[in-house]
Design an enzyme around this catalytic site. Structure first.
Site, short mmCIF file in Angstrom:
data_model
loop_
_atom_site.label_atom_id
_atom_site.label_comp_id
_atom_site.label_asym_id
_atom_site.label_seq_id
_atom_site.Cartn_x
_atom_site.Cartn_y
_atom_site.Cartn_z
N LYS A 34 1.15 -1.14 0.00
CA LYS A 34 0.12 0.01 0.21
C LYS A 34 1.05 1.35 0.01
O LYS A 34 1.92 1.49 0.81
CB LYS A 34 -0.95 0.03 1.31
N ASP A 62 -3.77 4.23 -1.66
CA ASP A 62 -4.61 4.77 -0.64
C ASP A 62 -4.44 6.17 -0.19
O ASP A 62 -4.14 6.72 0.75
CB ASP A 62 -4.40 4.09 0.61
N LYS A 64 -7.38 8.16 -0.59
CA LYS A 64 -8.75 8.63 -0.04
C LYS A 64 -9.09 9.75 -0.72
O LYS A 64 -9.18 10.90 -0.04
CB LYS A 64 -8.62 8.66 1.56
N ASP A 67 -13.54 14.76 -3.49
CA ASP A 67 -13.74 15.91 -3.92
C ASP A 67 -15.04 16.04 -4.77
O ASP A 67 -15.37 15.10 -4.77
CB ASP A 67 -12.31 16.19 -4.85
N THR A 122 -10.49 4.07 10.96
CA THR A 122 -10.31 3.04 12.20
C THR A 122 -9.87 3.73 13.54
O THR A 122 -9.67 3.13 14.49
CB THR A 122 -9.28 1.87 11.71
N ARG A 215 1.85 -0.80 11.17
CA ARG A 215 2.88 -0.72 12.33
C ARG A 215 3.14 -2.46 12.85
O ARG A 215 4.47 -2.52 13.18
CB ARG A 215 2.80 0.25 13.16
#
Ligand code: C5P
Length: 246
Positions: A34, A62, A64, A67, A122, A215
């Site tokens: 990603k 990613d 996001k 607009d 999240t 992580r």
């Protein structure tokens, strides 16, 4: 039969050298990475080409997008032209924006790129979601299901939600909406800034088609062995314990 969630490692680094080195180190076992806004903003689109062409891996971009429909359509077209396999837009961007994203992805010749709608981050829980949307009370679960419905109506490939809502989304929309779950932690790991975390196995059991490992792998003292622990966790339901993941 259990279907296996595809693991995607999030290259959340600000320097392309660091990101590429980790991807190369993991690329024997992991075939999907990603690229998020921190890496993309510092390294530019070349990082996507380097990962695809240099390592032969798939890329999830990613960024996001959120607009007006015309701008989002252009952004999705640019992402598809780079050869990304998954791209995100905010599900709260409205029906016209979601449809524009879907059409832009579909207009590309090849390879196929799936558009995912980000429902509720999240890192938010009921209280922080209500406060950011200026409401007295809100339930994340209800908002996730409402936004997932917009994504399904717009014909998107899937949605991003936490493992806490994945089962409900999967039950409501089945295979018509792929579920991607970030906020994954191996047992004993710190949640950091995330609020709604689950293990890889729990996300898969809840119906996730993809799991994003940040992580829990990238900040581990040995990322390769942390990634292998993820594969073992995903393979828990098998008879012989061998991970069957692409
Ligand atoms: O390090 P950690 O596992 O918390 O990283 C989660 C990754 O998933 C980050 O790259 C973050 O941008 C992404 N993500 C998320 N929640 C969403 C959508 C994406 O945490 N709703």
């Amino acid at each position: 039969m259990t279907s296996y969630a595809k693991p995607i490692v999030a290259l959340d680094f600000e320097r392309s050298g660091e990101a590429f080195a980790l991807a190369r180190r993991l690329s024997d076992d992991c075939h999907f990475f990603k690229v998020g806004s921190a890496l993309f903003t510092s390294a530019g689109p070349n990082i996507v080409r380097e990962l695809r062409d240099g390592l032969g891996v798939d890329v999830f971009l990613d960024l996001k997008f959120h607009d007006i429909p015309n701008t989002v359509a252009g952004s999705v077209r640019a992402a598809v032209a780079l050869g990304t396999r998954l791209v995100t837009v905010h599900a709260a961007g409205g029906k016209a924006m979601l449809e524009a994203a879907r059409d832009a992805a579909a207009s590309a010749a090849s390879p196929e790129c799936g558009v995912l709608g980000v429902t509720v981050l999240t890192s938010l829980d009921d209280a922080s979601l209500a406060s950011s949307w200026g409401r007295r009370s809100l339930e994340v679960r209800d908002e996730v299901l409402r936004l997932a419905e917009s994504c399904a109506e717009a014909g998107l490939h899937g949605v991003v939600c936490s493992g806490w809502e994945a089962e409900d989304v999967h039950a409501a929309f089945g295979e018509s909406l792929a579920v991607l779950v970030p906020g994954i932690r191996l047992g004993g790991d710190e949640a950091h800034d995330q609020r709604r975390v689950v293990t890889p196995h729990a996300a898969q059991r809840a119906g996730a088609r993809y799991v994003v490992l940040g992580r829990t792998v990238t900040a581990a003292s040995d990322p390769s062995s942390a990634f292998r622990r993820v594969l073992i966790d995903l393979a828990k339901d098998t008879v012989d314990g061998m991970p069957v993941v692409g």
